[in-house]
Design a protein around this motif. Structure first.
Motif, PDB file in Angstrom:
ATOM      1  N   LEU A  13       0.827  -1.204   0.000  1.00 23.78           N
ATOM      2  CA  LEU A  13       0.000   0.000   0.000  1.00 23.78           C
ATOM      3  C   LEU A  13       0.868   1.263   0.000  1.00 23.78           C
ATOM      4  O   LEU A  13       0.611   2.203  -0.754  1.00 23.78           O
ATOM      5  N   ARG A  36      11.356   1.373   5.450  1.00 29.48           N
ATOM      6  CA  ARG A  36      11.065  -0.025   5.752  1.00 29.48           C
ATOM      7  C   ARG A  36      12.394  -0.672   6.115  1.00 29.48           C
ATOM      8  O   ARG A  36      13.450  -0.057   5.945  1.00 29.48           O
ATOM      9  N   VAL A  70       2.141   0.394   8.250  1.00 24.18           N
ATOM     10  CA  VAL A  70       2.628  -0.933   8.647  1.00 24.18           C
ATOM     11  C   VAL A  70       1.431  -1.854   8.921  1.00 24.18           C
ATOM     12  O   VAL A  70       0.296  -1.387   9.030  1.00 24.18           O
ATOM     13  N   THR A  97      -5.202  -0.910   9.286  1.00 22.23           N
ATOM     14  CA  THR A  97      -6.567  -1.425   9.469  1.00 22.23           C
ATOM     15  C   THR A  97      -6.844  -1.744  10.941  1.00 22.23           C
ATOM     16  O   THR A  97      -5.996  -2.312  11.635  1.00 22.23           O
TER      17      THR A  97
END
Ligand SMILES: NC(=O)c1ccc[n+]([C@@H]2O[C@H](COP(=O)([O-])OP(=O)(O)OC[C@H]3O[C@@H](n4cnc5c(N)ncnc54)[C@H](OP(=O)(O)O)[C@@H]3O)[C@@H](O)[C@H]2O)c1
Length: 269
Positions: A13, A36, A70, A97
């Protein structure tokens, strides 16, 4: 825009957001920092002039807007690491999420603009449906954050309480729509098309149906009425689908996914 953006957790994403923002021309590569642990996987961004780093704190310090991307199980670790560096001049946007605004704010010592955004995978082609919620309803940065995600598809500002529902309808919704396309293709092969042609016809037909609604704002049934001649072919097939539970199946599936999200959250609390 003049602000610098950091994307922490530049996976699927995060990279889709980065590509979309650069392709739209809203930001230049040098305004973007990606972080990352496995830097080799984002080397292609460095080649375009994006700053890449394994150091999340450096990414935050370099930027005005921090997009946290993340996985949910990494949220706690990363927010604790960066929160001391989130001062009131920064804007935090979480696309993680299942972590609500209250939870995010609890981890941040200072008062700053905090948003959540829930895109779907069509963000990779600039066609996401992204729902955004704001910790403060009158936050002056709402326009800026909406503008960013407007480059990547369509946006809607919603209450944070509706984010789980948005996750199901928009993020899982992609899978539901794709399953319709697949079913249509399977039928298309049975009535005579090669699979690749059946795929093109099914996918473009769904795209056309979507665009008809998005461009006219008509209720779907109004467009259906135009295709369903009395005693005709379309209404015969449509009614057969309904006899077999088409609409109720979709509604039940959406409710089941929604219940699942709520159950997962209950188990954690
Ligand atoms: N994909 C979607 O359509 C979608 C839609 C809406 C919301 N979301 C949410 O968006 C988030 C990201 O999803 P995704 O599909 O992009 O997952 P993903 O591909 O796994 O990306 C997450 C990235 O975080 C990096 N990471 C892990 N630990 C880190 C750390 N300590 N510091 C910095 N980076 C770290 C990982 O790379 P390294 O291992 O190299 O560190 C990984 O590439 C999830 O919370 C997901 O639920 C996804």
């Amino acid at each position: 825009m003049k602000q610098k953006i950091a994307i922490i957790g530049a996976g699927n994403l995060g990279q889709a957001i980065a590509s979309g923002l650069m392709n739209s021309g809203l930001i230049q590569p040098k305004q973007l920092t990606l972080s990352r642990r496995h830097l080799s996987k984002i080397k292609n961004f460095e080649d375009k002039g994006v700053f890449i780093t394994q150091n999340n704190i450096e990414a935050v310090q370099n930027s005005d807007i921090i997009i946290l991307s993340v996985k949910p199980y990494k949220f706690e670790e990363v927010i604790q690491q960066i929160s001391p560096y989130l001062n009131p001049d920064k804007i935090l946007v979480s696309v993680v999420t299942g972590i609500d605004l209250k939870n995010i704010i609890n981890h941040i010592p200072q008062k700053l603009s905090v948003f959540r955004a829930m895109p779907n995978t069509a963000i990779a082609i600039g066609e996401s449906m992204t729902c955004i919620s704001s910790a403060q309803p009158d936050d002056p940065n709402i326009l800026l954050i909406t503008k960013i995600f407007d480059q990547l598809g369509k946006t809607a500002l919603i209450d944070d309480e509706l984010m789980d529902a948005a996750t199901v309808l928009a993020a899982s919704g992609i899978a539901y729509a794709l399953r319709y396309i697949r079913a249509s293709m399977q039928a298309g092969v049975e009535i005579g098309f090669q699979a690749d042609l059946a795929q093109l016809i099914a996918a473009q037909t769904v795209k056309g149906a979507s665009d008809l609604i998005l461009k006219s704002n008509h209720h779907p049934e109004k467009e259906i009425d135009k295709v369903t001649t009395p005693l005709g072919i379309t209404i015969t097939g449509l009614n057969q689908m309904e006899f077999n539970g088409f609409s109720s199946s979709v509604i039940k599936g959406v409710l089941e996914s929604y219940n699942k999200i709520l159950n997962i959250k209950d188990d954690k609390e």
